[in-house]
Design an enzyme around this catalytic site. Structure first.
Site, PDB file in Angstrom:
ATOM      1  N   CYS A  98       0.836  -1.199   0.000  1.00  0.00           N
ATOM      2  CA  CYS A  98       0.000   0.000   0.000  1.00  0.00           C
ATOM      3  C   CYS A  98       0.874   1.253   0.000  1.00  0.00           C
ATOM      4  CB  CYS A  98      -0.970  -0.028   1.191  1.00  0.00           C
ATOM      5  SG  CYS A  98      -2.300   1.179   1.018  1.00  0.00           S
ATOM      6  N   HIS A 225      -3.724  -5.316   1.019  1.00  0.00           N
ATOM      7  CA  HIS A 225      -3.061  -5.618   2.289  1.00  0.00           C
ATOM      8  C   HIS A 225      -3.053  -7.114   2.615  1.00  0.00           C
ATOM      9  CE1 HIS A 225      -2.517  -1.520   3.911  1.00  0.00           C
ATOM     10  NE2 HIS A 225      -3.557  -1.231   3.152  1.00  0.00           N
ATOM     11  N   GLU A 227      -1.233  -8.614   4.753  1.00  0.00           N
ATOM     12  CA  GLU A 227      -1.017  -8.842   6.190  1.00  0.00           C
ATOM     13  C   GLU A 227      -2.345  -8.886   6.927  1.00  0.00           C
ATOM     14  OE1 GLU A 227      -0.656  -6.038   4.683  1.00  0.00           O
ATOM     15  OE2 GLU A 227      -1.293  -4.358   5.942  1.00  0.00           O
TER      16      GLU A 227
END
Lengths: 286, 1035
Positions: A98, A225, A227
């Site tokens: 990002c 994202h 994660e």
């Protein structure tokens, strides 16, 4: 057991996904340290060399003022360029997520052409002009990126206002394709093929590109994202198939994740964990 | 010479925001010939950049090489018809300018002289004849907020002049620094005048107490010894006013109140009539009331009696309550290692004046409250609840107010920036509409933060440990004139003289750096306490922390300023944002400062804590204030107020009244009262019920990766979730659920009921997602119209009585549910008065609930999961249509407010929770606005599955019409779905609670709720429902 690769997770100046990024990497077997930019800069960036992984997490560095990623990119350019180049040239994995991707793109480290001087692509304001938080699907393309190979369709959120991949010309796309530099594309909910419209392609990116790497493949940036989908309960749809209720709390599962062990049942893991495992794996040789 | 750099998108790239503006200008301002609008960002450098420097800055720092172009000291576009430039007014914080200054100086390798000021240019193309009058209209209507921004028109013929004479909004010229004594006369009128003139917001009685204090011989002697005169200095007077403000001291919640309920005599006939007409109702509330003898009651502090008093009575909660009502936020223990600090604030008045800045500073402010709790907590979620007037409002907007749509959009944008840029997910919220919020919108901002319970060297995370001789550091932003008088100003209604300096723009970047720094300082044991510089600025933060050691010494000239020209009192009370006051043990001051530098955070030593009993303030070594702490904090005279409750005279509407109502002026909809399908579709589209998806998606609701139940749920993420669930601690299965309840319209019937409904709604939402009703806490936020009688506010006593009743309702509910109140805030002057117009908000209570669930994997979402799952309606449905959305749709209020049956409800909630812990519930959704029918529709929209339900199986009290069964908003109810193989176990677990097995989930599109008569049934498709649900709010 081989020593765990050390990962440097950049923090400070408005970066804000450092904790969950570190968590995802630790689950995958890395040892993570959160390092402030100023701390890296303090010894002229020398310390960077002791790490095997360099992560630029998401966030709002410098509040996204002027243009997302630009001010932090300039900080690297003017303060830490050489150590970063050295790290990248050594082939160790560098990943920007990002805002981190925006930094690498503003820096020119992605796509990395002409010694970072090329400005043939950029990340612009989303086509609809809005910040959006939305789960999307990603297909993994055949690319030079060693840690993003043969993965199933990833599901994960985008959370950005400036993620529209814009290319200078159709030639730029050819160049990316030829260099096997397109790592991820937004995929259609219908058939998993390249997304052709909003909202599957959430920001209007050219050719639905969501993530790219440099020519060597070790520097990778992506807008969504990963994660945020390394645990099953992070998925927006997990309640459709909840984990079986255990009579006694989740003691075992908590124990195993504390030890960083891979959980067996696929439903215990988010489907982006493979990406972090790939990153850790490819860092092991350094 | 100023250097001006303009940056714009290259023409081949579309700018959707500019295109929107063009569309609106054409439509709303009659500029038919307008072809296009393009935007440019303008950076004005005070520094005399050389040509190569300016070029480098433009190319490398400001413009994107691929998508943007730039121009130096000339327009970046050509051939436009005219342009409007929007820039800040002097003194308004220019965040982008500050970033640009930093980035530019790093690029050219030298510091810059002066500041960088940004503005936005709008170029108009085509036949667009802009004159001054039209430019002003367009600017103020569409492009800027004249309170903080100003516009300038650029006509083609003026370009040469315009670019040759750039204007920058430089603030604070001229050095000041004077301190004045303010003699306080005896005369009450004179005292009031002084209070008004200085915006102290103190009444004559309070002013008299201050005057009396300064007349005391001992005080005079002490002051003389300290080198101070006999009169208070302006620094002192301002400090006392801040400290004694309603905002800081909650004078109304701490007042002595004489409460009475008026006897309802001579009204027997009407009551009887009502009871017979609504004979099917279980018991008429009015019937009961009228037999009551009048109640008279003396209340010694609402806060002590109903808020703190309630919490202390709840024994079961004491083990997990670490801190309530003492610190900046309430603190719950999550387990042996971790605790959660929670706080909800309001930021109403600033948001009325500047919705964007108001909401932004509101969020950052409550984040700091949580950061400043104990030794510091890390914010992990935000919640945001807003009350606005109808965004489609067509009437005239009174002076100084903004159209509700602009308020909405501004507040939304403020939340987007505040939450997103801080990396704190906005996980839960709602938006409620009522025309009375036109005068003041309500902006509730909540935050929860995680803190370790045990820190190194035996420290407890929730305890401050400030000692005399600890240094006083101010950390974060600098001090300017912005935000002077915020605390006193919010303690008054919005009026002609409301100061614009109270409006500020928050800076999440500065704050995020400060947050990272302070959490590291906490872990490294560098500070002993900290608190937010919020309302009242240093005067209040240091004044409050000084109580921990009983004294402080402060040197105001050390305080870093944004620009010169502030008087000492201004430095002392300024509420400039992004600042915290931190206590640092003297031996650690060096390390603390070094860590601040590493984080790029400004930290300044302003003085030290003492045990002198005084707050002593110096300016260049001259004493400018010496305030006895006991007087400062305890000297405030208590208010003595009267409250008189009279019940509203209300009736249920007749069927004819419903049939004759014309909805929103739309004749086609008049059938809704006879056609439940139509009624359901209309309800789903109403602003209070409709999907808020477009708003939710613009908030980052997942950053930090803890989100387990997100605000939107189901296959296409189109179902609304009841509450948020987070799993905050890696490796631990524990979850945190966060919910809220808010029912302002119910207060029009009875504020007691409103409070109970708000608690019940918050609790239902919490339980529906899996929150444990035995390990939880609630926060109360009252936003009231002025409840103090005055000439302009003759019905103050009734508003105060409404407040008393709401408190009583809240306390009863919390006691019955064993739900401790852990924190709260009140905002008591939510009125607008201008000229002859007075608009007061309806009494509004927000109840937020948060707590723990043992295993987040047992969380439940509201969407139907699969065909053939059995649908249950839990709880009993009563004929309680009062204050329902259904009635509101017909412009009616009704009289029979849903009664909250506390004992029944909590039993049901506990059973449901145990069933959920065993994984027996596939979906659960609370029944609130719009009743059973809307709840079912939302479950179906979320699951993208139909259902077949029959009202015959609904457990009702007495005989009810199908419409009332569908749309009554009785409390204590849920719609849940259960897998057929789990039904037996589920029903066994729900033994002893009321429920009906009303139907099942079905494959496909059909959504059917059967009734005994076919024309009273609902039959439609999920797609139709979804369309209605999503069509209203799209921005």
């Amino acid at each position: 057991m081989a020593e765990k690769p050390r990962a440097c997770i950049l923090t400070g100046f408005g970066i804000n996904c450092e904790q969950e990024t570190a968590h995802a990497l630790e689950m995958a077997g890395a040892r993570c340290e959160l390092v402030h930019f100023n701390k890296l800069q303090a010894d002229g960036g020398e310390a960077l060399g002791q790490y095997q992984i360099f992560m630029l997490p998401g966030g709002w560095a410098f509040a996204d003022d002027i243009q997302s990623g630009r001010v932090l990119a300039n900080k690297f350019r003017f303060k830490l360029q050489e150590p970063l180049r050295k790290f990248i040239d050594s082939g160790k994995p560098v990943v920007g997520i990002c805002n981190g991707f925006q930094v690498l793109a503003q820096l020119g480290a992605l796509p990395g052409w002409d010694k970072w001087e090329s400005r043939e692509l950029t990340l612009m304001t989303n086509r609809n002009g809005r910040f959006e938080n939305r789960w999307v699907r990603l297909r993994t393309e055949a690319s030079a990126c060693p840690f993003a190979q043969d993965m199933d369709l990833l599901t994960l959120p985008v959370r950005h206002g400036e993620g529209q991949m814009a290319l200078a010309s159709p030639k730029t796309l050819d160049k990316l394709e030829e260099g096997e530099q397109i790592v991820f594309r937004y995929a259609s909910a219908r058939d998993g093929l390249k997304a052709d419209s909003y909202p599957d392609n959430p920001n209007g990116s050219a050719d639905a590109i969501a993530g790219i790497c440099n020519e060597a493949g070790n520097v990778m940036g992506m807008m969504p994202h990963p994660e945020c989908h390394v645990r099953y309960l992070q998925s927006p749809n997990w309640t459709e198939r909840p984990p079986k209720a255990q009579e006694k709390g989740g003691f075992l599962s908590s124990l195993s994740s504390m030890l960083g062990a891979k959980e067996k049942a696929p439903q215990d893991a988010g489907n982006c964990r493979a990406l972090f495992e790939g990153i850790v794996e490819s860092a092991k040789k350094f | 010479m100023v250097c001006r750099i303009e940056v714009a998108l290259k023409s081949e790239f579309a700018d959707s925001k500019a295109a929107d503006i063009a569309k609106k200008v054409r439509a709303d301002y009659g500029l038919d010939g307008l072809l296009d609008v393009r935007r440019a960002h303008v950076y004005g450098f005070e520094d005399n950049l050389t040509q190569p420097e300016a070029h480098l800055v433009a190319k490398e720092v400001l413009a994107d090489a691929l998508s943007q172009k730039f121009a130096l000291n000339q327009p970046v576009e050509i051939n436009f018809a005219g342009a409007i430039e929007i820039g800040f007014r002097p003194g308004v914080k220019d965040n982008v300018g500050e970033t640009a200054q930093l980035a530019a100086s790093e690029a050219i390798g030298r510091p810059l002289e002066g500041g960088v000021f940004t503005s936005t240019l709008y170029f108009f193309y085509g036949e667009a004849k802009l004159d001054e009058a039209l430019a002003k209209k367009i600017s103020e209507g569409l492009l800027c907020n004249p309170l903080i921004e100003r516009h300038r028109l650029i006509r083609m013929q003026d370009i040469g002049h315009y670019y040759a004479n750039p204007v920058l909004p430089k603030a604070g010229m001229g050095a000041k620094g004077s301190v004045f004594e303010v003699p306080l006369p005896d005369d009450e009128n004179e005292l009031e005048k002084i209070s008004k003139r200085r915006l102290l917001a103190l009444d004559a009685k309070e002013m008299k107490v201050i005057a009396g204090h300064y007349r005391r011989e001992d005080v005079r002697r002490e002051r003389a010894a300290a080198g101070l005169g006999i009169h208070p200095t302006d620094v002192e007077l301002e400090c006392v006013a801040q400290t004694w403000s309603e905002h800081c001291k909650h004078k109304i919640f701490n007042a002595l109140i004489d409460y009475e309920e008026e006897d309802e005599t001579g009204d027997e006939k009407k009551t009887e009539e009502k009871t017979s007409k609504d004979g099917k109702n279980e018991k008429s509330k009015k019937g009961k009331k009228s037999k009551k003898t009048p109640i008279r009651q003396k209340i010694d502090s609402l806060f002590k009696t109903y808020i703190a008093g309630t919490t202390h009575k709840i024994k079961s909660a004491q083990p997990y309550l670490l801190s309530v009502f003492d610190d900046n936020a309430g603190i719950l223990a999550l387990d042996e290692d971790w605790a959660l600090a929670v706080k909800v604030e309001t930021h109403n008045t600033p948001s009325a004046l500047d919705p964007y800045g108001g909401a932004l500073t509101g969020i950052l402010g409550v984040n700091r409250d949580v950061l400043g709790t104990g030794l510091g907590a890390k914010p992990i979620f935000n919640t945001d609840v807003f009350c606005f007037a109808d965004p489609f409002y067509k009437g005239a907007v009174p002076p100084r107010l903004l159209h509700p749509r602009r308020v909405f959009e501004g507040v939304r944008a403020g939340v987007e920036k505040g939450g997103n840029a801080s990396g704190i997910p906005t996980v839960n919220g709602s938006i409620y509409f009522d025309e009375r919020y036109l005068g003041k919108p309500l902006v509730y901002c909540g935050t929860g933060g995680l803190m370790p319970r045990n820190l190194s060297e035996g420290r407890k995370g929730h305890l401050k440990n400030v000692k005399p001789k600890d240094r006083i550091f101010m950390v974060g932003g600098r001090v300017g004139k912005d935000g002077i008088h915020g605390a006193t100003f919010s303690s008054e209604g919005l009026h002609e003289g409301s100061p614009t300096s109270a409006v500020q723009l928050g800076d999440p970047f500065t704050q995020k750096k400060m947050l990272d720094f302070l959490l590291e300082s906490r872990d490294r044991n560098l500070h002993s306490g900290l608190t937010d510089d919020g309302a009242g600025g240093l005067s209040s933060s240091v004044g409050e922390m000084a109580q921990l050691t009983n004294g402080a010494v402060l040197h105001l000239e050390r305080c870093p300023l944004k620009y010169p020209g502030l008087d000492p009192w201004e430095i002392f009370v300024s509420e400039s944002q992004e600042r915290m006051t931190v206590a640092v043990p003297a031996p650690k001051a060096g390390e603390f400062a070094a860590l601040a530098a590493e984080h790029g955070v400004e930290a300044t030593d302003l003085g030290e804590f003492t045990s002198s009993g005084y707050l002593e303030v110096f300016y260049h070594n001259h004493a400018v204030a010496r305030l006895n702490l006991h007087f400062l904090h305890k000297g405030l005279p208590r208010m003595h107020l009267s409250a008189v409750w009279t019940e509203a005279e209300l009736e249920e509407p007749s069927e004819e009244e419903l049939a004759d109502a014309i909805l929103d002026g739309n004749v086609e909809k008049t059938e809704a009262s006879k056609n439940p399908t139509l009624a359901l579709l209309e309800l789903l589209a109403r602003p209070n019920i409709c999907s808020k998806e477009s708003v939710i998606r613009q908030y980052d609701h997942e950053v930090q990766g803890m989100s387990v139940i997100k605000p939107l749920c189901g296959k296409k993420a189109s179902g609304p979730s009841d509450a948020a669930v987070l799993q905050p601690l890696p490796g631990k299965p524990m979850g945190i659920a966060v919910s809220h309840g808010l029912c302002p319209r119910a207060g029009d019937i009875d504020p007691h009921g409103m409070a109970q409904l708000a608690v019940d709604e918050a609790v239902r939402n919490y339980v529906a997602t899996g929150g444990d009703p035995a390990h939880w806490g609630a926060l109360d936020n009252f936003c009231w119209p002025d409840p103090v009688r005055s000439e302009k506010n003759p019905d103050g006593p009734r508003k105060l009585a409404a407040l008393v009743r709401a408190n009583q309702g809240l306390a009863q509910s919390c006691l019955a549910y064993s739900l401790p109140l852990i924190s709260g805030k009140d905002s008591m002057k939510n009125d607008y008065a201008y000229g002859g117009i007075r608009i007061s908000v309806p009494p509004t209570l927000l109840v937020s609930v948060c707590g723990v669930m043992k295993d987040a994997a047992r969380a439940v979402s509201s969407d139907f999961k699969q065909a053939d799952d059995v649908i249950y309606a839990l709880g009993r449905t009563y004929d309680e249509m009062g204050a329902s959305e259904y009635y509101a749709m017909f412009g009616q209020l009704g009289a029979h407010l849903p009664r909250v049956r506390l004992e029944d409800n909590i039993r049901l909630y506990r059973h449901l929770h145990h069933a959920m812990e065993r994984g027996l519930v596939a979906s659960a959704h609370d029944c609130s606005d719009g009743g059973l029918a809307v709840a079912l529709a939302e479950c179906a929209i979320g699951g993208q599955l139909g259902c077949r339900v029959h009202l015959n199986h609904l457990l009702c009290e007495g005989k009810m019409s199908p419409a009332h069964m569908l749309f009554s908003e009785s409390a204590g109810r849920f719609v849940v779905s259960v897998h057929p193989s789990d039904c037996a176990r589920f029903e066994a677990m729900m033994q002893g609670t009321p429920y009906g097995r009303i139907g099942s989930v079905s494959e496909g599109e059909e959504f059917a709720i059967g009734a005994s008569h076919a024309d009273q049934s609902i039959k439609t498709t999920v797609e139709t429902l979804e369309k209605s649900f999503k069509k209203t709010i799209t921005w």
